[in-house]
Design a protein around this motif. Sequence first.
Motif, PDB file in Angstrom:
ATOM      1  N   CYS A 276      -2.259   6.278   3.837  1.00 10.67           N
ATOM      2  CA  CYS A 276      -3.714   6.501   3.893  1.00 10.67           C
ATOM      3  C   CYS A 276      -4.247   5.884   5.191  1.00 10.67           C
ATOM      4  CB  CYS A 276      -4.415   5.914   2.667  1.00 10.67           C
ATOM      5  SG  CYS A 276      -4.517   4.114   2.666  1.00 10.67           S
TER       6      CYS A 276
ATOM      7  N   GLY B 251       0.818  -1.206   0.000  1.00 15.12           N
ATOM      8  CA  GLY B 251       0.000   0.000   0.000  1.00 15.12           C
ATOM      9  C   GLY B 251       0.852   1.256   0.000  1.00 15.12           C
ATOM     10  N   CYS B 252       0.170   2.399  -0.022  1.00 11.95           N
ATOM     11  CA  CYS B 252       0.889   3.678  -0.036  1.00 11.95           C
ATOM     12  C   CYS B 252       1.592   3.930   1.295  1.00 11.95           C
ATOM     13  CB  CYS B 252      -0.084   4.807  -0.355  1.00 11.95           C
ATOM     14  SG  CYS B 252      -1.235   5.201   0.988  1.00 11.95           S
ATOM     15  N   GLY B 253       1.062   3.318   2.370  1.00  9.60           N
ATOM     16  CA  GLY B 253       1.678   3.470   3.685  1.00  9.60           C
ATOM     17  C   GLY B 253       1.156   4.644   4.496  1.00  9.60           C
TER      18      GLY B 253
ATOM     19  N   CYS C  61      -5.964  -0.233   0.831  1.00  8.47           N
ATOM     20  CA  CYS C  61      -5.297   1.056   0.578  1.00  8.47           C
ATOM     21  C   CYS C  61      -6.108   1.848  -0.443  1.00  8.47           C
ATOM     22  CB  CYS C  61      -3.887   0.799   0.039  1.00  8.47           C
ATOM     23  SG  CYS C  61      -3.072   2.295  -0.576  1.00  8.47           S
ATOM     24  N   THR C  62      -6.333   3.107  -0.158  1.00  6.14           N
ATOM     25  CA  THR C  62      -7.199   3.914  -1.021  1.00  6.14           C
ATOM     26  C   THR C  62      -6.434   4.686  -2.090  1.00  6.14           C
ATOM     27  OG1 THR C  62      -7.091   5.632   0.669  1.00  6.14           O
ATOM     28  CG2 THR C  62      -9.022   4.194   0.703  1.00  6.14           C
TER      29      THR C  62
ATOM     30  N   CYS D 172      -3.950   1.991   5.287  1.00  3.90           N
ATOM     31  CA  CYS D 172      -2.560   1.558   5.464  1.00  3.90           C
ATOM     32  C   CYS D 172      -2.104   1.802   6.903  1.00  3.90           C
ATOM     33  CB  CYS D 172      -1.636   2.287   4.494  1.00  3.90           C
ATOM     34  SG  CYS D 172      -1.698   1.640   2.815  1.00  3.90           S
TER      35      CYS D 172
END
Length: 354
Positions: A100, A96-98, A111-112, A103
């Motif tokens: 959001c 994931g982006c870590g 993860c959005t 996350c």
Amino acid sequence: MQETMTAAYLPGNSTVEMRTVPVPTPGHGEVLLRMKASTICGSDIRCIYHEHLGKGPEGYQGVVAGHEPCGQIVAEGPGCRRFKTGDRVIVYHISGCGVCNDCRRGYMISCTSARYRRAYGWQRDGGMAEYMIAEEKDLIALPDALSYADGAQVACGFGTVYEGLEKIGIDGNHAVLITGLGPVGLATGALCRKLGANKIIGIDVVPERMKIALDLGLCDAVQASGPDNVAQVRELTGGFGVERAVDCSANNLARATAIRATRKWGKIVFLGEGGTVEFNPSPDIIHDQKTIYGSWVTSTWLMEELVERLVRWNLHPADIITHRFALDKAADAYALMASGKCGKVAVCQDEELK
Ligand SMILES: [Zn+2]
Ligand SMILES: [Zn+2]
């Protein structure tokens, strides 16, 4: 270190394409893993192998297949903070982006960030290769007491089940119904046993799977799927029905059975993906005060908790692996999994290929 490696791709016509590609170099915050075990998931078959059906998080981008990887770190990129060469690790299967909200809760599955969310084996290279790149933040330490094949099972199947069971709560007061005895259903039986469930009842259509559930002691009783299932479950539970039900089938009728075979005040969790369900809210849930949960994969922290529990319970998820294949036989592995006449199927290397 070799420069090229073999990797498996899924063109979407029920075949596996083996290609020779460069061994990748880890970038910042990434590690290179020597793959040891990579298991095949129902979703690989459902959304990629036969045809590329997946959309969004299940959209396959023509990358190296395999989202249930476990291996050993052989090289680190710059900036790694915790893991190092030699460490045995499980890969949480979505990067994931870590940053959001999902996350930050550890649920990189949801993860959005459309730009940064990439699942291994779907949108970025996965574990069906000799080596793979993973981000350090996606790694879970694999305890020495667990094998790589155990770890591969945690990545998706057992983690998903543990999350669902934590949501509905399982203890010695409970009879549990499992609809669908594929790998996720078998994992449900194994974890319900350790959580102390009083009686475990399984339903499936495939005789091989019913037999595995009984042979491994994961169910106390199994029923062939049919119109009498609700009555059969009530008969096995003093006429009341089960306290807890877990649907691992995604089948319309089996889901309705899971709901109707649950007694008053009971809880049901849906894990199986896709399909539909038809039920009558007033008699089937409202008047009996029942609750239906949905549960999607798990979080990184719950996966860490699960591997600790597996060691404590001496539970080895690899026990439900019925077939192991070498990487160059990946086509046979996917074909067998697609047939359903098996437990879990794994592609293995080195010490895991016994
Ligand atoms: Zn999976
Ligand atoms: Zn995110």
